[in-house]
Design a protein around this motif. Structure first.
Motif, PDB file in Angstrom:
ATOM      1  N   ALA A   1       0.835  -1.211   0.000  1.00 39.16           N
ATOM      2  CA  ALA A   1       0.000   0.000   0.000  1.00 39.16           C
ATOM      3  C   ALA A   1       0.869   1.260   0.000  1.00 39.16           C
ATOM      4  O   ALA A   1       0.562   2.236  -0.695  1.00 39.16           O
ATOM      5  N   PHE A   2       1.957   1.232   0.769  1.00 37.50           N
ATOM      6  CA  PHE A   2       2.866   2.371   0.809  1.00 37.50           C
ATOM      7  C   PHE A   2       3.491   2.583  -0.568  1.00 37.50           C
ATOM      8  O   PHE A   2       3.530   3.706  -1.076  1.00 37.50           O
ATOM      9  N   GLU A   3       3.969   1.517  -1.186  1.00 39.24           N
ATOM     10  CA  GLU A   3       4.583   1.612  -2.513  1.00 39.24           C
ATOM     11  C   GLU A   3       3.577   2.103  -3.551  1.00 39.24           C
ATOM     12  O   GLU A   3       3.906   2.925  -4.407  1.00 39.24           O
TER      13      GLU A   3
ATOM     14  N   SER B   1       8.612   1.335  -6.260  1.00 40.25           N
ATOM     15  CA  SER B   1       8.698  -0.058  -6.669  1.00 40.25           C
ATOM     16  C   SER B   1       7.406  -0.520  -7.310  1.00 40.25           C
ATOM     17  O   SER B   1       6.321  -0.191  -6.839  1.00 40.25           O
ATOM     18  N   GLY B   2       7.552  -1.298  -8.340  1.00 41.14           N
ATOM     19  CA  GLY B   2       6.384  -1.882  -8.973  1.00 41.14           C
ATOM     20  C   GLY B   2       5.926  -3.155  -8.298  1.00 41.14           C
ATOM     21  O   GLY B   2       4.811  -3.605  -8.517  1.00 41.14           O
ATOM     22  N   ALA B   3       6.782  -3.734  -7.476  1.00 38.13           N
ATOM     23  CA  ALA B   3       6.421  -5.017  -6.867  1.00 38.13           C
ATOM     24  C   ALA B   3       7.029  -5.151  -5.480  1.00 38.13           C
ATOM     25  O   ALA B   3       8.131  -4.687  -5.228  1.00 38.13           O
TER      26      ALA B   3
ATOM     27  N   THR C   1      14.247  -1.585   0.515  1.00 38.82           N
ATOM     28  CA  THR C   1      13.704  -2.355   1.625  1.00 38.82           C
ATOM     29  C   THR C   1      12.954  -1.387   2.530  1.00 38.82           C
ATOM     30  O   THR C   1      13.390  -0.254   2.734  1.00 38.82           O
ATOM     31  N   LEU C   2      11.816  -1.836   3.044  1.00 37.24           N
ATOM     32  CA  LEU C   2      11.037  -1.072   4.014  1.00 37.24           C
ATOM     33  C   LEU C   2      11.117  -1.785   5.353  1.00 37.24           C
ATOM     34  O   LEU C   2      11.113  -3.019   5.396  1.00 37.24           O
ATOM     35  N   PHE C   3      11.165  -1.034   6.436  1.00 41.08           N
ATOM     36  CA  PHE C   3      11.072  -1.586   7.771  1.00 41.08           C
ATOM     37  C   PHE C   3       9.751  -1.112   8.352  1.00 41.08           C
ATOM     38  O   PHE C   3       9.407   0.068   8.243  1.00 41.08           O
ATOM     39  N   LEU C   4       9.006  -2.033   8.948  1.00 41.07           N
ATOM     40  CA  LEU C   4       7.693  -1.715   9.513  1.00 41.07           C
ATOM     41  C   LEU C   4       7.616  -2.185  10.957  1.00 41.07           C
ATOM     42  O   LEU C   4       8.333  -3.104  11.362  1.00 41.07           O
ATOM     43  N   SER C   5       6.706  -1.552  11.701  1.00 42.03           N
ATOM     44  CA  SER C   5       6.380  -1.985  13.058  1.00 42.03           C
ATOM     45  C   SER C   5       4.873  -2.139  13.140  1.00 42.03           C
ATOM     46  O   SER C   5       4.123  -1.429  12.458  1.00 42.03           O
TER      47      SER C   5
ATOM     48  N   ALA D   1      10.808   2.976   8.356  1.00 43.96           N
ATOM     49  CA  ALA D   1      11.930   3.412   7.524  1.00 43.96           C
ATOM     50  C   ALA D   1      11.657   2.984   6.088  1.00 43.96           C
ATOM     51  O   ALA D   1      11.184   1.877   5.847  1.00 43.96           O
ATOM     52  N   ALA D   2      11.974   3.887   5.155  1.00 45.58           N
ATOM     53  CA  ALA D   2      11.722   3.622   3.734  1.00 45.58           C
ATOM     54  C   ALA D   2      12.912   4.073   2.904  1.00 45.58           C
ATOM     55  O   ALA D   2      13.712   4.903   3.337  1.00 45.58           O
ATOM     56  N   GLY D   3      12.990   3.523   1.710  1.00 49.48           N
ATOM     57  CA  GLY D   3      14.100   3.860   0.835  1.00 49.48           C
ATOM     58  C   GLY D   3      15.407   3.313   1.359  1.00 49.48           C
ATOM     59  O   GLY D   3      16.457   3.923   1.203  1.00 49.48           O
TER      60      GLY D   3
END
Length: 123
Positions: free
Chosen positions: A25-27, A70-72, A91-95, A105-107
């Motif tokens: 969803a973020f992408e 990112s497309g995927a 790479t994304l980091f999520l909590s 964190a993104a990008g």
């Protein structure tokens, strides 16, 4: 943050799916230039740090970050309340929060001598 990923336990399929879906969803929000929606998917501390660093509202600040789009989404790994989501080129980091998974964190790209360098991250 990386230590949490290395020491955590595996997660159920539903939690992995939730993290992957939040990353996707973020992408998708970034790809469609819907920065308000992307901001809604940021963790509170990450959003606050971005606004503080850029001295402007989140949507405008996020637009200027030159995040890869990112497309995927290629996969997710969940450890406890933390997740790593791999997308093409970043790479994304999520909590996991009460309201669901949020991007902390993104990008993020791996570095040779350090774990990751992230364009957007909390304090």
């Amino acid at each position: 943050m990386l230590a949490v990923f290395l020491t955590g336990c595996g997660a159920s399929g539903a939690r992995v799916d939730g993290a992957r879906d939040a990353g996707r969803a973020f992408e998708q929000a970034l790809a469609s230039r819907n920065y308000g929606t992307a901001c809604d998917l940021l963790a509170p501390e990450t959003r606050a740090q971005l606004e503080e660093d850029e001295k402007q509202a989140c949507a405008k600040a996020l637009e200027g970050q030159e995040l890869p789009v990112s497309g995927a989404v290629n996969g997710a790994e969940v450890y406890g309340r933390q997740a790593l989501v791999r997308a093409d080129g970043e790479t994304l980091f999520l909590s996991q929060f009460t309201g669901g998974w949020r991007v902390v964190a993104a990008g993020c790209t791996p570095l040779e001598d350090k774990p990751y360098r992230c364009v957007v991250k909390g304090g």
